[in-house]
Scaffold this active site. Structure first.
Site, PDB file in Angstrom:
ATOM      1  N   GLU A  35      41.875  66.366  74.736  1.00 11.99           N
ATOM      2  CA  GLU A  35      42.965  65.327  74.257  1.00 11.99           C
ATOM      3  C   GLU A  35      43.528  64.422  75.321  1.00 11.99           C
ATOM      4  OE1 GLU A  35      46.766  64.873  71.135  1.00 11.99           O
ATOM      5  OE2 GLU A  35      45.718  67.275  71.986  1.00 11.99           O
TER       6      GLU A  35
ATOM      7  N   ARG B 143      36.298  83.739  75.510  1.00 10.92           N
ATOM      8  CA  ARG B 143      36.306  84.420  74.204  1.00 10.92           C
ATOM      9  C   ARG B 143      34.781  84.515  73.150  1.00 10.92           C
ATOM     10  NH1 ARG B 143      41.210  82.281  73.720  1.00 10.92           N
ATOM     11  NH2 ARG B 143      40.390  80.613  72.481  1.00 10.92           N
TER      12      ARG B 143
HETATM   13  P1  AMP Z   1      36.954  71.877  70.781  1.00  7.70           P
HETATM   14  O1  AMP Z   1      35.836  71.765  71.798  1.00  7.70           O
HETATM   15  O2  AMP Z   1      37.633  71.530  70.391  1.00  7.70           O
HETATM   16  O3  AMP Z   1      35.295  72.545  69.769  1.00  7.70           O
HETATM   17  O4  AMP Z   1      37.328  73.756  70.852  1.00  7.70           O
HETATM   18  C1  AMP Z   1      36.623  74.763  71.078  1.00  7.70           C
HETATM   19  C2  AMP Z   1      36.733  75.945  71.636  1.00  7.70           C
HETATM   20  O5  AMP Z   1      37.988  76.316  72.396  1.00  7.70           O
HETATM   21  C3  AMP Z   1      36.932  77.021  71.375  1.00  7.70           C
HETATM   22  O6  AMP Z   1      36.575  77.970  72.552  1.00  7.70           O
HETATM   23  C4  AMP Z   1      37.982  77.792  70.984  1.00  7.70           C
HETATM   24  O7  AMP Z   1      38.220  79.285  72.086  1.00  7.70           O
HETATM   25  C5  AMP Z   1      38.704  76.867  71.890  1.00  7.70           C
HETATM   26  N1  AMP Z   1      39.788  76.620  70.279  1.00  7.70           N
HETATM   27  C6  AMP Z   1      40.114  75.102  69.891  1.00  7.70           C
HETATM   28  N2  AMP Z   1      40.970  75.457  69.242  1.00  7.70           N
HETATM   29  C7  AMP Z   1      41.508  76.648  68.967  1.00  7.70           C
HETATM   30  C8  AMP Z   1      42.047  77.487  68.029  1.00  7.70           C
HETATM   31  N3  AMP Z   1      42.909  76.378  66.543  1.00  7.70           N
HETATM   32  N4  AMP Z   1      43.018  78.863  68.169  1.00  7.70           N
HETATM   33  C9  AMP Z   1      41.278  78.894  68.879  1.00  7.70           C
HETATM   34  N5  AMP Z   1      40.906  78.874  69.676  1.00  7.70           N
HETATM   35  C10 AMP Z   1      40.983  77.692  70.032  1.00  7.70           C
END
Ligand code: AMP
Length: 173
Positions: free
Chosen positions: A97, A60
């Site tokens: 996780e 995205r």
């Molecule tokens: P993180 O590495 O945990 O910061 O996760 C970020 C990535 O996961 C991004 O590329 C987001 O598109 C996706 N992502 C994580 N959590 C969500 C959520 N609640 N809604 C949409 N996309 C998420």
């Protein structure tokens, strides 16, 4: 913080698995004035900064990254899930996780010292963005900012990106 953009985000509970509240940005993308507003928020922040590249994260992040790079008249670099980029890559892994994930960038994506903006749609735990920053630096770029459309502020994403300028257009508490 844009009220219009914020209001357009659709919360989808239990996607892709139970307990996750997925922030669906497709209603923003489907309305040209909202999509443009989102793109212009990033453009306004980085105009005149001497950026060389916008690097965006699979998948995205690409939607905003390509548009922002064009508007800023700089190059675009895709940071992809491992195994998708055809040329030689640097790879960085981060913990999820359950298990881990690996993202990659082409070794020749940046010129040495080139200023790079990293873009993604959402900052959650920060693992993806931190790995992206490591990739940019290994490939010779200088990370001048990490920008997101949405930040889940109840998660410690920003802490993982300490030392970098972090911006999010919409904070979700
Ligand atoms: P993180 O590495 O945990 O910061 O996760 C970020 C990535 O996961 C991004 O590329 C987001 O598109 C996706 N992502 C994580 N959590 C969500 C959520 N609640 N809604 C949409 N996309 C998420």
């Amino acid at each position: 913080m844009s009220a219009r953009l914020s209001a357009a985000i659709r919360d989808v509970p239990d996607f892709p698995k139970p307990g996750i509240m997925f922030k669906d940005i497709t209603p923003i993308l489907g309305q040209p004035e909202l999509f443009r507003e989102a793109v212009e928020i990033f453009v306004a922040r980085h105009q005149g900064q001497g950026l060389g590249k916008v690097a965006a994260i699979d998948a995205r992040g690409f939607i905003f990254g390509g548009a922002v790079a064009q508007r800023l008249d700089v190059g675009f670099v895709p940071i992809r899930k491992k195994g998708k980029l055809p040329f030689q890559t640097y790879d960085e892994s981060y913990d999820l996780e359950y298990g881990s994930n690996t993202i990659s960038v082409h070794v020749d994506a940046f010129t040495p010292g080139e200023k790079v903006l990293i873009l993604d749609d959402l900052l959650a735990t920060g693992g993806t963005a931190a790995a992206a920053a490591r990739l940019v630096e290994r490939a010779g770029g200088v990370v001048v900012g990490l920008d997101f459309l949405i930040e889940l502020t109840f998660l410690p994403g920003r802490q993982k990106l300490a030392g970098y300028p972090v911006f999010a257009a919409i904070a979700v508490a």
